[in-house]
Motif scaffolding. Structure first.
Motif, PDB file in Angstrom:
ATOM      1  N   THR A 141       0.825  -1.223   0.000  1.00  0.00           N
ATOM      2  CA  THR A 141       0.000   0.000   0.000  1.00  0.00           C
ATOM      3  C   THR A 141       0.856   1.268   0.000  1.00  0.00           C
ATOM      4  O   THR A 141       0.350   2.342  -0.290  1.00  0.00           O
ATOM      5  CB  THR A 141      -0.898   0.061   1.251  1.00  0.00           C
ATOM      6  OG1 THR A 141      -0.067   0.128   2.412  1.00  0.00           O
ATOM      7  CG2 THR A 141      -1.808  -1.156   1.335  1.00  0.00           C
ATOM      8  N   GLY A 142       2.116   1.139   0.357  1.00  0.00           N
ATOM      9  CA  GLY A 142       2.965   2.327   0.461  1.00  0.00           C
ATOM     10  C   GLY A 142       2.782   3.092   1.757  1.00  0.00           C
ATOM     11  O   GLY A 142       3.340   4.175   1.937  1.00  0.00           O
ATOM     12  N   PRO A 185       1.402   7.570   0.694  1.00  0.00           N
ATOM     13  CA  PRO A 185       1.347   6.179   0.232  1.00  0.00           C
ATOM     14  C   PRO A 185       1.396   6.004  -1.291  1.00  0.00           C
ATOM     15  O   PRO A 185       2.136   5.121  -1.755  1.00  0.00           O
ATOM     16  CB  PRO A 185       0.036   5.664   0.840  1.00  0.00           C
ATOM     17  CG  PRO A 185      -0.149   6.481   2.080  1.00  0.00           C
ATOM     18  CD  PRO A 185       0.390   7.846   1.739  1.00  0.00           C
ATOM     19  N   PRO A 186       0.661   6.793  -2.093  1.00  0.00           N
ATOM     20  CA  PRO A 186       0.731   6.539  -3.541  1.00  0.00           C
ATOM     21  C   PRO A 186       2.147   6.690  -4.100  1.00  0.00           C
ATOM     22  O   PRO A 186       2.561   5.925  -4.977  1.00  0.00           O
ATOM     23  CB  PRO A 186      -0.202   7.601  -4.138  1.00  0.00           C
ATOM     24  CG  PRO A 186      -1.122   7.978  -3.028  1.00  0.00           C
ATOM     25  CD  PRO A 186      -0.312   7.849  -1.771  1.00  0.00           C
ATOM     26  N   ARG A 193       4.183   3.561  -3.039  1.00  0.00           N
ATOM     27  CA  ARG A 193       3.779   2.382  -3.802  1.00  0.00           C
ATOM     28  C   ARG A 193       4.361   2.467  -5.230  1.00  0.00           C
ATOM     29  O   ARG A 193       4.825   1.459  -5.786  1.00  0.00           O
ATOM     30  CB  ARG A 193       2.249   2.290  -3.838  1.00  0.00           C
ATOM     31  CG  ARG A 193       1.673   1.300  -4.834  1.00  0.00           C
ATOM     32  CD  ARG A 193       1.793  -0.166  -4.397  1.00  0.00           C
ATOM     33  NE  ARG A 193       1.724  -1.047  -5.551  1.00  0.00           N
ATOM     34  CZ  ARG A 193       0.848  -2.032  -5.709  1.00  0.00           C
ATOM     35  NH1 ARG A 193      -0.022  -2.304  -4.765  1.00  0.00           N
ATOM     36  NH2 ARG A 193       0.856  -2.773  -6.793  1.00  0.00           N
ATOM     37  N   ALA A 194       4.348   3.660  -5.826  1.00  0.00           N
ATOM     38  CA  ALA A 194       4.894   3.813  -7.178  1.00  0.00           C
ATOM     39  C   ALA A 194       6.386   3.457  -7.196  1.00  0.00           C
ATOM     40  O   ALA A 194       6.863   2.795  -8.131  1.00  0.00           O
ATOM     41  CB  ALA A 194       4.681   5.242  -7.681  1.00  0.00           C
ATOM     42  N   ASP A 226       6.728  -0.292  -6.979  1.00  0.00           N
ATOM     43  CA  ASP A 226       6.426  -0.923  -8.272  1.00  0.00           C
ATOM     44  C   ASP A 226       7.605  -0.779  -9.229  1.00  0.00           C
ATOM     45  O   ASP A 226       7.975  -1.728  -9.925  1.00  0.00           O
ATOM     46  CB  ASP A 226       5.178  -0.295  -8.900  1.00  0.00           C
ATOM     47  CG  ASP A 226       3.911  -0.689  -8.158  1.00  0.00           C
ATOM     48  OD1 ASP A 226       3.985  -1.625  -7.334  1.00  0.00           O
ATOM     49  OD2 ASP A 226       2.869  -0.059  -8.384  1.00  0.00           O
ATOM     50  N   LEU A 279      -8.229   1.764   3.046  1.00  0.00           N
ATOM     51  CA  LEU A 279      -6.927   2.415   3.075  1.00  0.00           C
ATOM     52  C   LEU A 279      -7.132   3.902   3.305  1.00  0.00           C
ATOM     53  O   LEU A 279      -7.914   4.547   2.598  1.00  0.00           O
ATOM     54  CB  LEU A 279      -6.149   2.228   1.775  1.00  0.00           C
ATOM     55  CG  LEU A 279      -4.756   2.866   1.984  1.00  0.00           C
ATOM     56  CD1 LEU A 279      -3.680   1.813   1.951  1.00  0.00           C
ATOM     57  CD2 LEU A 279      -4.472   3.978   1.028  1.00  0.00           C
ATOM     58  N   TYR A 326      -3.439   4.276  -8.463  1.00  0.00           N
ATOM     59  CA  TYR A 326      -3.167   3.806  -7.101  1.00  0.00           C
ATOM     60  C   TYR A 326      -4.400   3.138  -6.510  1.00  0.00           C
ATOM     61  O   TYR A 326      -4.335   2.050  -5.938  1.00  0.00           O
ATOM     62  CB  TYR A 326      -2.730   4.988  -6.236  1.00  0.00           C
ATOM     63  CG  TYR A 326      -2.443   4.626  -4.802  1.00  0.00           C
ATOM     64  CD1 TYR A 326      -1.314   3.880  -4.472  1.00  0.00           C
ATOM     65  CD2 TYR A 326      -3.296   5.014  -3.781  1.00  0.00           C
ATOM     66  CE1 TYR A 326      -1.038   3.536  -3.157  1.00  0.00           C
ATOM     67  CE2 TYR A 326      -3.031   4.677  -2.461  1.00  0.00           C
ATOM     68  CZ  TYR A 326      -1.901   3.945  -2.150  1.00  0.00           C
ATOM     69  OH  TYR A 326      -1.642   3.611  -0.842  1.00  0.00           O
ATOM     70  N   LYS A 360      -4.901  -0.392  -7.881  1.00  0.00           N
ATOM     71  CA  LYS A 360      -3.967  -1.370  -7.293  1.00  0.00           C
ATOM     72  C   LYS A 360      -4.391  -1.748  -5.873  1.00  0.00           C
ATOM     73  O   LYS A 360      -4.346  -2.912  -5.479  1.00  0.00           O
ATOM     74  CB  LYS A 360      -2.550  -0.775  -7.231  1.00  0.00           C
ATOM     75  CG  LYS A 360      -1.835  -0.689  -8.550  1.00  0.00           C
ATOM     76  CD  LYS A 360      -0.496   0.013  -8.334  1.00  0.00           C
ATOM     77  CE  LYS A 360       0.189   0.304  -9.646  1.00  0.00           C
ATOM     78  NZ  LYS A 360       1.325   1.222  -9.462  1.00  0.00           N
ATOM     79  N   ILE A 361      -4.755  -0.732  -5.110  1.00  0.00           N
ATOM     80  CA  ILE A 361      -5.075  -0.968  -3.701  1.00  0.00           C
ATOM     81  C   ILE A 361      -6.363  -1.767  -3.555  1.00  0.00           C
ATOM     82  O   ILE A 361      -6.523  -2.552  -2.619  1.00  0.00           O
ATOM     83  CB  ILE A 361      -5.158   0.377  -2.931  1.00  0.00           C
ATOM     84  CG1 ILE A 361      -3.799   1.092  -2.988  1.00  0.00           C
ATOM     85  CG2 ILE A 361      -5.581   0.171  -1.487  1.00  0.00           C
ATOM     86  CD1 ILE A 361      -2.614   0.277  -2.497  1.00  0.00           C
ATOM     87  N   VAL A 385      -5.338  -5.241  -3.464  1.00  0.00           N
ATOM     88  CA  VAL A 385      -4.636  -5.568  -2.218  1.00  0.00           C
ATOM     89  C   VAL A 385      -5.631  -5.749  -1.078  1.00  0.00           C
ATOM     90  O   VAL A 385      -5.597  -6.735  -0.334  1.00  0.00           O
ATOM     91  CB  VAL A 385      -3.633  -4.445  -1.858  1.00  0.00           C
ATOM     92  CG1 VAL A 385      -3.020  -4.679  -0.477  1.00  0.00           C
ATOM     93  CG2 VAL A 385      -2.548  -4.325  -2.919  1.00  0.00           C
TER      94      VAL A 385
END
Lengths: 762, 288
Positions: free
Chosen positions: A630-631, A750-751, A754-755, A758, B182, B264, B267-268, B271
């Motif tokens: 999730t970052g 977080p975004p 996560r990037a 990746d 999240l 994002y 993707k989440i 998850v």
């Protein structure tokens, strides 16, 4: 864990200073009795509200207020035309200097609105609903102009220019055309090219930060009453009632003595309440209506029109020998100032390399106006931004050299006798002791698990002294009142009472600290620059010393002995004359009860301009864990060590350190101003402007390193600003350690992480 | 000057009549309505408080399932032991809304009818196959939760209609649910993505029924049948979880905004669906 490490110069045998009594304002605050800005009301008061620009940059073609004025219940409407146009004039406020012309134009727009939220008109009405309706009835004709918010875009030659009169200062040649670059400043030493040529290892980085708000919980609020004879009263929440008085007098063209400002309890300021927004408008509305006017900002207004601090671009290049000796540093800082010049880039430049002893360096700072709210001071203004870049680069340098990051900092760290990058020669500093405290702290050697990382960073802040007044009055029962002119934003009431009690030799509970209005105590600069415990504390101690001298004189009078035969011990006069047959000591109570016989009331006031504030250093270690899917970043552990001089009240010093860390972690991870393509702020509320909540933070451990400042009676240094300087880089360095990638663009949300995860996987 | 009327009818018919007028807004807990009123986003003529109508506050067990009154606050839901045992995922979703103070007021139907795609309780209710009892000028009808929201801030409710109660179906053995969201922080926030998973297992621990719902990845909360189907017949092995992840992502069509990019969020969603499925599976197994 919270440790206090006594270092050089700390006085032994203190009875009150260094203990942890309950704060004098504690009961008021936990019971809700403390009266904050919005708690004050006057009979017959009106509700004042502000119409704000919906455009980031627009010419104000016309403002038609006729319909609003005609609405029953509307008592006053003001626009920029109701205020005098001031000449450009700098005013030193305590934390930062302000240009009075710009300050006045920020309070209410004249020919141009310079950011989304810029005040354009204000109304006063008999109810909130009528005031809202009146705002809707005001017609403003705008000519919308192209806007610019990004700092580098604003520096570009083809950027829309905010101020036609703004020509860059500080260049070798004065430019021929106006731009958004208000000023360039440079600090340099040695030969940069030679320094880099001598380096075995060089690291470089480009770092960015976003505008962040001070995030005080209490919105700005005031009540203003303008009486027919021209006498004005203002009640407001600010970091300085004298600052409010001066600015209101200047903006409205009044005599300073015609304004009395009474400070309310303050619900957080962090530098953001070192200027005025509402008070001049409320006064103008009160003048026009003949009624007291109350104004309270909404949270949205606080975000759109007050604070924040700069978003910035930071370029850092460092060179070092293989043994870690740094040979050269080049730092370039580009700071958003918001709508008017005056970003904290000067302080950013002066602090950027203050922890390091480097022979060759060049620091360049750019102060750049943008179509966003005019920045206000925020806790060590400018320093956290510069430190984010420099401390990230130092971390990369340590990695490249294969050195422990604390060892690298120790090798190049400033010590007594070193000439600071910003000029003066350091004396009585405790930077090396603070580095050692972190090296020795339990967290630094704890093993890390998977997806976990550890980062360290250092930080510096000057701390200041300045003008303060304090009065000490001994009452007829021997109890004591200490009066000062500084709003208590960080536990200063407790500190003032404790220092007075220590000097007088009485228990702290016998001393009641009070904060007076501008007519009841002499001038004091605002509470800011970490100056109050140092400077106002010095005035309190000197006033208490005057009282002690007077008490000795009075005791000598009663004993009929020369004054030098009396000593003051443990709160009582002791007779040293052997000819006197064992006179009992005369306590403060006894002397106070007989004051009429010895010259009347016992009282002393001291006004001074305190010099010799001791600079402060902090070293922080942060442990994080990353959720790779999730970052999301969890701050697992955090220890902050700081050279505090002497902690007058260690618990409140620890609170300052923890508070600075909490704000710094928020800045690092989630806080940012987000603007849409029209330059309107998209997250003007605490839902989407994410300050950390309690559950986001671990217990923040503190280590108070006491290297006394000999210029203060008890050795105190300012403590409130240093702790926000290291966290941005401490968090970023911990994330670097956890994921193996340097992340240089705050916030590390977080975004973004996560990037990176990746990209690393692919 | 505008006038704001406040009505607190005791009878459904009176509430329906009051809500049929333009400018009327239903009030349950008020934790969204009052904020919108204060910010000037809405300017109602009339506020119709539903909390005095019998049955709008409270939880009862009926025909093997649960009936939750529309205005029942989160705190009551969180403290209801039988409901928490049967629907732990729904209860945890409700409990995530706001702060302790907000929990004392915020209601299940309010969270639904505010029609935010990010509402925490809604994916959990959809995964639970919850049904709303809607009352209005045309009488009473029952609609699945996912049919209420039509777009951000918009519902399928006609003028005069409101949700009276929410019904949860009977619970077979070896079934349970979970909800995860999240947020950038740890609490006091709005979901960037939410995922509710509701599972029933057979005696051997094989999933025989699975419902997956996602929040904040489309204009409304989504029921994702393909994601549920990916789990049926499995014991949540890696392949079925990967299929769940893929199906969940395929259902997403989010926007990029201040709370997260479309990429994002997508993707989440995968998850969180996997993680929620894992929790629901553990819980269902424990309810043998």
């Amino acid at each position: 864990m919270s440790d206090v490490l006594d270092g050089p110069g700390v006085q032994p045998d203190l009875k009150v200073v260094g203990t942890r009594p309950i704060r004098p304002d504690g009961a008021d605050k936990v019971t809700g009795r403390a009266a904050f800005g919005a708690d004050f009301n006057m009979p017959g008061q009106l509700v004042g509200k502000i119409l704000r620009s919906p455009h980031a940059h627009a010419k104000i073609v016309s403002i038609d207020t006729r319909k609003a004025r005609a609405l029953p219940g509307v008592k006053a409407v003001v626009t920029g035309a109701d205020f005098p146009n001031l000449a450009s004039e700098m005013h030193e406020g305590g934390e930062a200097a302000s240009n009075l012309r710009d300050l006045a134009m920020n309070v209410i727009a004249r020919d141009k609105a310079l950011y989304d939220g810029h005040a354009v008109a204000a109304v006063a009405a008999t109810s909130s609903a009528i005031a809202d309706e009146a705002l809707r009835l005001i017609t403003v004709t705008y000519e919308v102009l192209p806007h610019v918010i990004d700092v580098e875009a604003a520096m570009s030659p083809d950027a829309p220019v905010l101020h036609a009169h703004l020509f860059t200062e500080g260049l070798e040649v004065r430019p021929t055309s106006a731009s958004n670059v208000a000023r360039r400043n440079q600090i340099t030493r040695g030969d940069l090219a030679e320094g880099f040529a001598a380096a075995d290892v060089i690291v470089e980085g480009r770092y960015t930060t976003q505008a962040v708000h001070q995030g005080y919980i209490e919105p700005h609020a005031c009540v203003a009453a303008w009486v027919e004879d021209g006498q004005c009263d203002v009640w407001s929440s600010s970091q300085g009632q004298f600052m409010v008085r001066t600015y209101c007098a200047k903006i409205l063209g009044l005599e300073i003595s015609d304004i009395r400002v009474t400070p309310a309890e303050i619900g957080g300021g962090f530098g953001g309440k070192t200027t005025v927004y509402l008070e001049p408008l409320a006064l103008a509305l009160s003048r026009q209506s003949g009624h007291p006017v109350k104004m309270v900002m909404t949270r949205e207004e606080v975000f759109r029109a007050t604070g924040p601090t700069s978003g910035a671009v930071i370029l850092v290049k460092l060179g070092a020998k293989v043994d870690g000796t740094m040979t050269a540093a080049e730092v370039e800082l580009k700071y958003q100032a918001g709508a008017f010049p005056g970003s904290p880039v000067g302080a950013g430049s002066m602090t950027a390399l203050a922890c390091y002893d480097i022979p060759n360096f060049l620091i360049t700072g750019w102060d750049v106006v943008t179509n966003s709210p005019k920045v206000a001071a925020y806790r060590a203004p400018g320093a956290p931004i510069a430190a984010f870049g420099v401390e990230s680069a130092v971390d990369d340098l340590a990695r490249k050299l294969g050195m422990d990051p604390l060892a690298l900092r120790e090798r190049n760290g400033v010590r007594n006798g070193v000439k600071a990058a910003y000029g003066p020669t350091f004396q009585n500093i405790g930077y090396l002791e603070t580095l050692a405290a972190i090296k020795d702290c339990p967290q630094y050697s704890l093993p890390l698990g998977p997806n976990q990382g550890r980062g360290v960073a250092a930080g510096f802040w000057f701390n200041v002294g300045g003008e303060s007044t304090a009065a000490v009055h001994v009452n007829e029962d021997g109890s004591v009142v200490v009066v000062t002119g500084n709003p208590d934003i960080g536990g200063s009431r407790a500190a003032m009472a404790m220092m007075a009690a220590e000097t007088l030799g009485v228990p702290m509970q016998r001393v009641r600290p009070r904060i007076a209005d501008t007519a009841s105590i002499g001038f004091s600069m605002l509470t800011g620059g970490s100056r109050t415990t140092f400077a106002t504390g010095m005035a309190v101690v000197q006033a208490a010393e005057k009282v002690v001298a007077d008490l000795k004189r009075r005791a000598a009078l009663l004993w009929e002995v020369p004054a030098d035969k009396v000593e003051w011990r443990n709160g009582a006069a002791v007779c040293l004359d052997p000819a006197k047959a064992d006179p009992k000591p005369m306590t403060l109570e006894i002397l106070a009860g007989q004051s009429a016989r010895t010259g009347g009331p016992i009282s002393a006031q001291v006004s001074l301009n305190a010099q010799g504030a001791g600079p402060g250093f902090g070293v922080h270690v942060c442990d994080v864990e990353i959720d790779p899917e999730t970052g999301h970043v969890t701050v697992l552990r955090y220890t902050a060590a700081q050279d505090v001089g002497k902690a007058i009240h260690p618990s409140y010093v620890e609170g300052q350190v923890q508070g600075g860390v909490a704000q710094g972690v928020g800045w690092a991870l989630n806080e940012e101003y987000i603007f849409d393509s029209d330059g309107r702020m998209e997250n003007a509320g605490f839902l989407d402007y994410r300050v950390p909540v309690a559950s986001d933070l671990p217990m923040i451990d503190t280590i108070l390193v006491e290297v006394a400042n000999p210029r203060h009676p008890f050795g105190a240094k300012g403590v409130g600003e240093v702790p926000i300087v290291p966290p941005l880089a401490a968090v970023a360095n911990a994330i670097r350690s956890a994921i193996g990638v340097r992340m240089a663009d705050l916030p590390l949300s977080p975004p973004k992480i996560r990037a990176v995860m990746d990209a690393r996987a692919s | 000057m505008a006038q704001l009327d406040y009505l607190a009818p005791l009878k459904v018919e009176d509430a329906v009549k009051a809500l049929a007028a333009t400018g009327s807004y239903a009030l349950a807990g008020g934790t969204d309505l009052l904020v919108q009123l204060r910010s000037g986003r809405i300017r109602p003529d009339t506020i119709v408080d539903l909390k005095r109508i019998a049955g709008t506050i409270g939880i009862r067990e009926e025909a093997g399932g649960f009936v939750i009154g529309a205005a029942t606050p989160g705190a009551m839901i969180g403290e209801h032991e039988a409901l928490s045992r049967a629907w732990p995922g729904l209860v945890e979703a409700v409990s995530l809304i706001g702060s302790t103070q907000v929990q004392g007021r915020a209601s299940l139907a309010g969270n639904l009818c505010n029609a935010s795609p990010a509402a925490d309780s809604v994916p959990a209710m959809i995964a639970a196959r919850a049904v709303c009892v809607v009352v209005g000028p045309a009488g009473r009808r029952e609609v699945p939760v996912e049919a209420i929201g039509t777009a951000p801030g918009r519902t399928s409710l006609a003028p005069g209609e409101f949700v009276l109660e929410i019904r949860l179906p009977p619970r077979p053995a070896r079934s349970s649910d979970a909800y995860l969201r999240l947020i950038p922080r740890t609490e006091m926030d709005i979901a960037v993505v939410g995922a509710g998973v509701n599972l029933t297992l057979d005696a051997a621990g094989v999933v025989i029924e699975a419902q997956v719902a996602l929040g904040a990845v489309a204009p409304t909360a989504l029921l994702v049948p393909d994601a549920g189907a990916a789990l049926v017949g499995s014991k949540l092995d890696e392949a079925s979880l990967a299929a769940l992840d893929t199906a969940a992502r395929a259902a997403c069509h989010p926007i990029s905004d201040k709370r997260g990019t479309a990429e994002y969020r997508t993707k989440i969603a995968g998850v969180l669906a996997r993680r929620a499925a894992f929790i629901a599976y553990e819980r269902a197994g424990a309810r043998a």
